[in-house]
Design an enzyme around this catalytic site. Structure first.
Site, PDB file in Angstrom:
ATOM      1  N   ARG B  53      -9.109  -2.243-128.465  1.00 41.32           N
ATOM      2  CA  ARG B  53      -8.501  -1.052-127.880  1.00 41.32           C
ATOM      3  C   ARG B  53      -9.289   0.143-128.390  1.00 41.32           C
ATOM      4  O   ARG B  53     -10.206   0.009-129.228  1.00 41.32           O
ATOM      5  CB  ARG B  53      -6.994  -0.941-128.155  1.00 41.32           C
ATOM      6  N   ASP B 242      -8.460   9.582-124.802  1.00 37.28           N
ATOM      7  CA  ASP B 242      -8.712   8.497-123.857  1.00 37.28           C
ATOM      8  C   ASP B 242      -9.331   9.033-122.571  1.00 37.28           C
ATOM      9  O   ASP B 242     -10.017   8.301-121.857  1.00 37.28           O
ATOM     10  CB  ASP B 242      -7.420   7.739-123.569  1.00 37.28           C
TER      11      ASP B 242
END
Lengths: 368, 368
Positions: B53, B242
Site C-alpha cells: 500500500r 494519494d
C-alpha cells in the site's frame, strides 16, 4: 432506558445498604456484567479503572462511595478521608468534585449518628436529580433536532463522540438524551458514532446502548468525521462534557476539539450538552482544566472479542515504540454553536450561562 | 533504508524474472514476512488486500504486475487487460494510473517479442525513479526541519499521519524522507505518530520503520492531534498524499483533513509531500478525486498480537451495529502551508505547482 425491555438505571443501591450495583462498563459491548461495590475502596477502584465512567455517573457513584465509607465509622475525619480519596480518582470531570462537595456540605453539619442515613438519602437524591436534569436536556435538545427535521423532512443525521449517553449518567444521558427523546417522539434520526480511540467508548458503549434502544446508527473511525461533514452527511453534532468553564470552553473526551473544528469549517451546528453540575464556575476559561494523562497501554493495546467468544487484549504497536495518552481536550467556546442545559439552550458564553444560572454565576464568581 | 542493518527496498524483482518479492505489510509490526508475487493475479490481490500500500509503492508494484502479466502472452490485448485489471484494484491513489500509463506508453508501440524484456526494464526504471524522487523530497523537506531547529535549537517535533514512509514507497518514503534526512544529518527530531484508524498504518507501519531506523517517536490516538497542537507540542506536520489536484487540494488517508484544521487553528505549519506522479493534472480541484469506501470489517474488527504471540483479529463493536469506512479525505489547499516536491517546496496552488512542473501543467491542462 430499557435494557432487554426493562427500565434500568446504570447504578442502584442494594436493599439493606450493603452495596451498590453497577454495570462493569469495561466488558461492554461483548458482555453485560454487573458488579457490586461494597466499600469505599471498591468505589474508588471502579472509578479509576473506568468500570463506571462519564462525568455524571462518576459523580453519582462517588456519592454512594461516601455512603459506603461511613458504614462503620461516620466520624468527621472518615468523611474527610472518603471525600479526599474519591476526589483523587479522576481529575478532569468536575461533577466528581461537585458531588463530593454536595455530600460533604450535607453531612458535615450533622451529628455522626445521623450521617449514614443522610448519606444514602442524599446519594439517592443526587441520582434522581441527575435523571431529571437529563430529561430536561433531552426536551430542550430535541427541539433542535425537530427544527432540523422541519427544515427538511428527512432523517436527521447526528454525530456524537465518546459516550455521553445512558451509560455515562444515571439514566438517559446528556448528549444522547435529545436523540432518545426525538426517536421516541417519532422523528427519524440516525447517529454517526465515532469510535473514540483509545478506549472506544463510542464503538463499545454508544453503539451498544443505541442498539438496545433500537436507534439507527453507524460506527465510523474518528478520522472519518471531517469527510462526512464535508459531504453533507452530518446535520448536527451533539457531544457531552466533563467540565465547562464559565466562559463556555468545554473539556470533553480527546478528539472533541477536532470534530468542533470540522463542524465549524463546514457550517455544521455543534452543540454540547452541559448539565449544571458540569459547569465549573471557578474557572474563567478552559485553560485551567486539568487534562488527565492515562496509561500508554490504552493506546498500545486494545480489547475485543475473539472469534471463540472470549474478550481479550491484543497489542497494536511495535514493542520498541512508546505511546502517549492525553484523555481529554478543550474545545474553545468560539467553535460551539450552543450549550444544551437543563434550563434551555444558550450561547457558549459567560453571559449565556449566567442568564440561565444566575444564582451560581453570581455566587461562585465572588468566591473564585 | 536499513532493515536489521542492511539497505533494503520494499520491492525487488527476483533473478530470472519468475516473480517479485514484497513485504506482506498486513502482518507488521508483529511479523516481518516476505511474499513472492508470481502472476498478475497475485499482484492485483496484494494491492487490493493491502499487502502493499502507499501510493508510490502501489504504482511500482503495478508496474511489475504488467511485467509478470506478459510472461506467457505479450500481445496487445494482454497488455490492455493487465492494465485494466490493475487499475481497478484501488481507486484513490493516482500513482497507480500514472504507472500503468507509463508502462502502456512504453510497451504498446513495441513488437510483442520485445515487450517482456522492456517491461522488466521499465518497471525497474520506475522504481529507481521513485527512490530518486524521494531522496530529493528528503533534501528539500529537511531544510524546513533545519530551519525550525535553527529558530529554536531543541528537538523538532514533527507530526505525521498514516504511513508515507519507506514502506509506502520503494525506498525512503515521501513524508518521512525529510525526517530520515534530518535525523541522519544529526538534527534532533521526534515524531508524533498518529495511529491512523481504522487500519493503523501509523501505529503498525510508521512506528515500526522509525524504530528500525532509530528515530525517536511516540504513538498517539488520532484524536490526540488537536490537543498536542494546542499545547505547542507540534512544530510542523508532514503527511503524504494519494492524489493532489492541480490546484493543490490533496487526498490522503482519512483524518488528514482534521489534522490540517488543527494545524491551521494553532498556527502549526502543515506540509504535504507530493512527488510528481502523485499530481493529477486532469483535476481542477479535489472534488473530483474518487474516495475509496473500504470494508466495514476494518472498523468493526482490529488485528493485533495476543499475549501468546499469535496475530489475530478481535471484534470491537456490538454485533448489531453497522459501520462505514471512507478511507481517504480531501484537504483543501487553503489549509496547506506548502507542498514538498522533488523540485522544491511550493505553495499549494496551481501557480505553485506549475512553476515547478511547467511541462506537465501545460500539457495536461490542454487535455483536461
Amino acid at each position: 432506558m430499557n435494557i432487554h425491555g426493562t427500565p434500568t438505571r446504570t447504578i442502584r443501591p442494594l436493599p439493606g445498604r450493603g452495596g451498590v450495583e453497577i454495570i462493569d462498563q469495561t466488558l461492554l459491548p461483548h458482555l453485560l456484567a454487573f458488579r457490586i461495590l461494597h466499600t469505599l475502596e471498591d468505589v474508588a477502584e471502579a472509578i479509576a479503572i473506568m468500570q463506571v465512567r462519564g462525568a455524571p455517573l462518576i459523580g453519582a457513584t462517588a456519592a454512594y462511595g461516601v455512603a459506603l465509607a461511613l458504614a462503620e465509622d461516620a466520624s468527621e475525619s472518615r468523611l474527610e478521608y472518603a471525600c479526599g480519596r474519591l476526589l483523587a480518582t479522576r481529575p478532569t470531570a468536575v461533577n466528581l468534585r461537585w458531588a463530593l462537595e454536595r455530600m460533604h456540605d450535607c453531612l458535615a453539619p450533622l451529628p455522626a449518628t445521623q450521617r449514614q442515613e443522610a448519606a444514602w438519602a442524599e446519594a439517592a437524591a443526587l441520582c434522581d436529580g441527575d435523571v431529571m436534569l437529563n430529561q430536561s436536556i433531552g426536551r430542550h435538545g430535541m427541539e433542535l433536532i425537530r427544527w432540523r427535521h422541519e427544515l427538511s423532512p428527512r432523517t436527521v443525521n447526528i454525530m456524537t463522540h465518546c459516550n455521553a449517553g445512558w451509560l455515562a449518567t444515571v439514566d438517559w444521558g446528556t448528549a444522547l438524551a435529545p436523540v432518545y427523546a426525538a426517536f421516541d417522539t417519532g422523528i427519524p434520526v440516525h447517529v454517526w458514532v465515532s469510535e473514540t480511540r483509545p478506549r472506544n467508548q463510542g464503538a463499545a458503549l454508544t453503539a451498544w446502548e443505541l442498539a438496545q434502544h433500537g436507534v439507527p446508527h453507524t460506527v465510523v473511525a474518528d478520522n472519518a468525521a471531517g469527510h462526512l461533514m464535508q459531504h453533507g452527511q452530518v446535520d448536527l453534532v451533539i457531544v457531552g462534557a466533563d467540565r465547562a468553564a464559565s466562559n463556555g470552553d468545554v473539556a470533553n473526551k480527546v478528539g472533541t476539539y477536532l470534530k468542533a473544528l470540522a463542524a465549524h469549517d463546514n457550517g455544521v451546528p455543534f452543540y454540547v450538552a452541559v448539565p449544571g453540575p458540569t459547569i465549573d464556575w471557578r474557572l474563567a476559561d478552559g485553560s485551567g482544566i486539568p487534562i488527565e494523562e492515562r496509561p500508554a497501554s490504552e493506546v498500545t493495546h486494545i480489547q475485543g472479542e475473539a472469534e471463540a467468544g472470549n474478550v481479550m487484549s491484543v497489542r497494536l504497536t511495535p514493542v520498541q515504540s512508546v505511546a502517549a495518552n492525553p484523555a481529554f481536550d478543550v474545545t474553545p467556546a468560539r467553535l460551539i454553536t450552543g450549550l444544551i442545559t437543563e434550563r434551555g439552550v444558550c450561547p457558549a458564553t459567560r453571559q449565556g450561562l449566567t442568564n440561565l444560572h444566575s444564582e451560581a454565576g453570581a455566587s461562585d464568581s465572588r468566591t473564585a
